[in-house]
Structures are given as structure tokens and as C-alpha cells.
Design an enzyme around this catalytic site. Structure first.
Site, mmCIF file in Angstrom:
data_model
loop_
_atom_site.group_PDB
_atom_site.id
_atom_site.type_symbol
_atom_site.label_atom_id
_atom_site.label_comp_id
_atom_site.label_asym_id
_atom_site.label_seq_id
_atom_site.Cartn_x
_atom_site.Cartn_y
_atom_site.Cartn_z
ATOM 1 N N CYS A 1 -34.258 44.162 25.334
ATOM 2 C CA CYS A 1 -33.230 45.210 25.303
ATOM 3 C C CYS A 1 -32.056 44.860 26.204
ATOM 4 O O CYS A 1 -30.907 45.188 25.905
ATOM 5 C CB CYS A 1 -33.822 46.554 25.681
ATOM 6 S SG CYS A 1 -34.409 46.657 27.397
ATOM 7 N N HIS B 1 -35.641 50.716 29.847
ATOM 8 C CA HIS B 1 -34.943 50.348 28.618
ATOM 9 C C HIS B 1 -33.440 50.279 28.865
ATOM 10 O O HIS B 1 -32.892 51.056 29.647
ATOM 11 C CB HIS B 1 -35.252 51.381 27.536
ATOM 12 C CG HIS B 1 -34.924 50.945 26.143
ATOM 13 N ND1 HIS B 1 -35.138 49.665 25.693
ATOM 14 C CD2 HIS B 1 -34.382 51.629 25.084
ATOM 15 C CE1 HIS B 1 -34.772 49.583 24.421
ATOM 16 N NE2 HIS B 1 -34.292 50.755 24.038
ATOM 17 N N ASN C 1 -29.114 52.458 20.389
ATOM 18 C CA ASN C 1 -30.389 51.810 20.687
ATOM 19 C C ASN C 1 -30.466 50.462 19.970
ATOM 20 O O ASN C 1 -29.572 50.095 19.198
ATOM 21 C CB ASN C 1 -31.543 52.734 20.268
ATOM 22 C CG ASN C 1 -32.835 52.412 20.986
ATOM 23 O OD1 ASN C 1 -32.919 51.466 21.764
ATOM 24 N ND2 ASN C 1 -33.876 53.185 20.732
#
Length: 333
Positions: free
Chosen positions: A148, A280, A300
Site C-alpha cells: 500500500c 494502511h 484505496n
């Protein structure tokens, strides 16, 4: 066939209450069967299938609980609903503190630190969505790799380039995963370290030259698509000032605790704590207000089928998901 399964999963087995959508847990086996077909899930043994079914049932319970507790968001089945929470967070996040691959190569000489704490001096627009200003590139999928940090960093650079030059680029997260000399590939990393690594190496590679495949590979030397001139790390302390930064700078990489959003489907997540710790990295792309509820818009890296076509919203002015921390960052082109 897909539309039919969507109807079966999202409509025929849901009980609608006055406040929320609730799955009938007595239909768990049927729901799991339809889920496996919809997301093309295959299991190598009856034992694995039983484990995945149990995970699925636990996720159904969490979905019901979230939907009953949330005022403004909807939670639902998605492609990760056969994973337990720990497995999902381990495989599909990747923000990791203290995991330097090569500390001797890490200098931070090019990264300036900016504290975001004072109230804005200028009147800010009530809403901002960089997607409407051609400042955000398409949603991507990091798959089962803790990358990520690379996706958030690349998304930031792509957005800034698009805004500055009115040209969309598709840059390579895989090159960062393989070649970043500070972060740890699929084992995780930090966005400002990724920017430091890009500065040390000299640039960013196009995805055409190094497409994403979702696991650690061998670093190869590809021609750079562009370079960056510097980087900033932001210490976020004031959400109004963060709005101003977003207006002036463009989309920003931020760190969050995504644990409460695993089953997010749509709406404004009003319950997103930081109980699990930051885990994240995503991209902050806008803000707005709906029915007097202020929110942030974030991009995302779990594919376009997750959430609101790959995006999600969280309530503003309450440090949702622990977003107000010292790990936000942005490149300088």
C-alpha cells in the site's frame, strides 16, 4: 450471471430493518456458495473450505454489527469476506513502522517536515474533489502484497503530475516494490521513505515498462518516466488546515488504521477508530459535506469493486481511522 449473483447476494438474502441492512445468518451456507461463485473462489480441500466458511460467517456477523451501529455508512460482502481480519490486514495493507531494509542508505536529506496545525487564513471551498478536476488516476489493486505504501506514493505522484501538466501517467508500483532500498517490498513500508528512495535512485518508472504482479521480484534498471525534486512529510494536527493543504497541494498520501473498514461498501464511515494501530496507506483526494455531515474522500488500492468504486469516505473533524498523525507525505515535482 454476475448481475444475477449480485441480486442474490445483495437483495434476496437481506433483511431490511428501519435502520440497517442485516444478513440472516441462517442463510450463511447459501450466501457463501453464491459468494464463491461471484468472486471465482476455489478451495483446495474440504478443510480449507470449512475454514473459509467460518471466516465468512464471522464477517457476516461483523457486517450486521457495523450496519446496526453506523449512522451513515453501509457495510457488505466483498471479495475479501472469506479471510479473517488478521489475514486480510496482513496481506492487503502494508504500512509498517520500523522496517528499514537498508538503514545505511537512509538519509532523509531531501524530505522537509511540515506541521499542519494553524487555522487556515483564507476562506476554503465547502467541497473539493480532485477527481472532478482530472487530478486522480484510476484505482488500482495491490492484491495480496503489503505494498500500500508504494500504491499511495505512486498515486500521489501521478495526481500531482496530472494536475500540473494535464496529462495522466500510469507509473510502476512494482518497480518501487522491487527496487526501493529503504522499504521492504510486500512486507511493508512508509510513503516518505519511498519518496526518499525515489530521490536517491533518480526517478519513477512507467507501468508499461514494469507492470504490477503483486509479489517481490528482482530489481531491474528501466528508463525513468519522470523525476521528483523533493518531498514533504506532514505532521497532521488540524483538519481544517489539512483541507487548505489539500486545496493548495493536491492529493496527499496518508496513513490510517483500516481495520474498521474491511467490509465497507458505501456512505460516510462514522465509526473508524485507531485501535489496531496505523496499518494502511491511501490517498486523500477530497472533502465535502452531505446532510450536514462533513467527510473526507480517500482512494484505496483494493480494486474498483471495493467500496465506492475503489474509494471511501470517512467522517471529518474526528480523527477518523487515526488519520491525524505524522506520516502523511507528498512529492514535490
Amino acid at each position: 450471471m454476475t448481475k444475477l449473483l449480485n441480486f442474490v447476494i445483495l437483495a434476496s438474502v437481506l433483511t431490511v430493518t428501519a435502520h440497517a441492512l442485516t444478513y440472516d445468518l441462517n442463510n450463511s451456507d447459501e450466501l457463501f456458495k453464491n459468494f464463491a461463485i461471484k468472486y471465482n473462489k476455489t478451495y483446495v480441500s474440504d478443510e480449507e473450505r470449512a475454514i473459509k466458511l467460518e471466516n465468512f460467517k464471522n464477517n457476516l456477523k461483523m457486517i450486521n454489527e457495523k450496519n446496526m451501529a453506523s449512522k451513515y455508512a453501509v457495510f457488505d460482502i466483498n471479495e475479501y469476506s472469506d479471510l479473517n481480519k488478521n489475514a486480510l490486514l496482513r496481506r492487503t495493507t502494508g504500512f509498517r513502522l520500523g522496517l528499514k531494509k537498508n538503514p545505511s542508505a537512509f538519509t532523509m536529506t531531501e524530505c522537509s517536515v511540515v506541521v499542519i496545525k494553524d487555522e487556515p487564513q483564507a476562506l476554503l471551498p465547502e467541497t473539493l474533489d480532485w477527481r472532478d478536476k482530472h487530478g486522480v488516476t484510476p484505482v488500482k489493486n495491490q492484491m495480496e502484497c503489503g505494498s500500500c505504501w508504494a500504491f499511495s506514493t505512486i498515486a500521489n505522484i501521478e495526481s500531482l503530475y496530472n494536475i500540473k501538466y494535464d496529462k495522466a501517467l500510469n507509473l510502476s508500483e512494482q518497480h518501487l516494490v522491487n527496487c526501493d532500498n529503504i522499504n521492504n517490498g510486500c512486507a511493508g513500508g512508509l510513503m516518505h521513505w519511498a519518496l526518499e528512495s525515489i530521490l536517491q535512485e533518480g526517478g519513477v518508472v512507467s507501468a508499461e515498462n514494469e507492470p504490477y504482479y503483486g509479489f517481490d521480484g528482482v530489481c531491474k534498471k528501466s528508463p525513468f518516466e519522470l523525476s521528483i525534486s523533493g518531498s514533504r512529510r506532514y505532521v497532521l494536527q488540524n483538519e481544517n488546515k489539512l483541507r487548505e493543504l489539500l486545496v493548495v497541494n493536491g492529493p496527499i498520501s496518508v496513513a490510517i488504521d483500516v481495520s474498521d473498514l474491511i467490509n465497507y461498501k458505501a456512505g460516510i464511515a462514522d465509526i473508524c477508530e485507531n485501535n489496531e494501530g496505523l496499518n494502511h496507506a491511501v490517498l486523500l483526494v477530497g472533502y465535502g459535506v452531505k446532510n450536514d455531515v462533513p467527510y473526507w474522500i480517500l482512494k484505496n488500492s483494493w480494486g474498483a469493486e471495493w467500496g465506492e468504486e475503489g474509494y471511501f469516505r470517512v467522517q471529518r473533524d474526528k480523527n477518523s481511522c487515526g488519520m491525524m498523525n505524522e506520516y502523511a507525505s507528498s512529492a514535490i515535482l
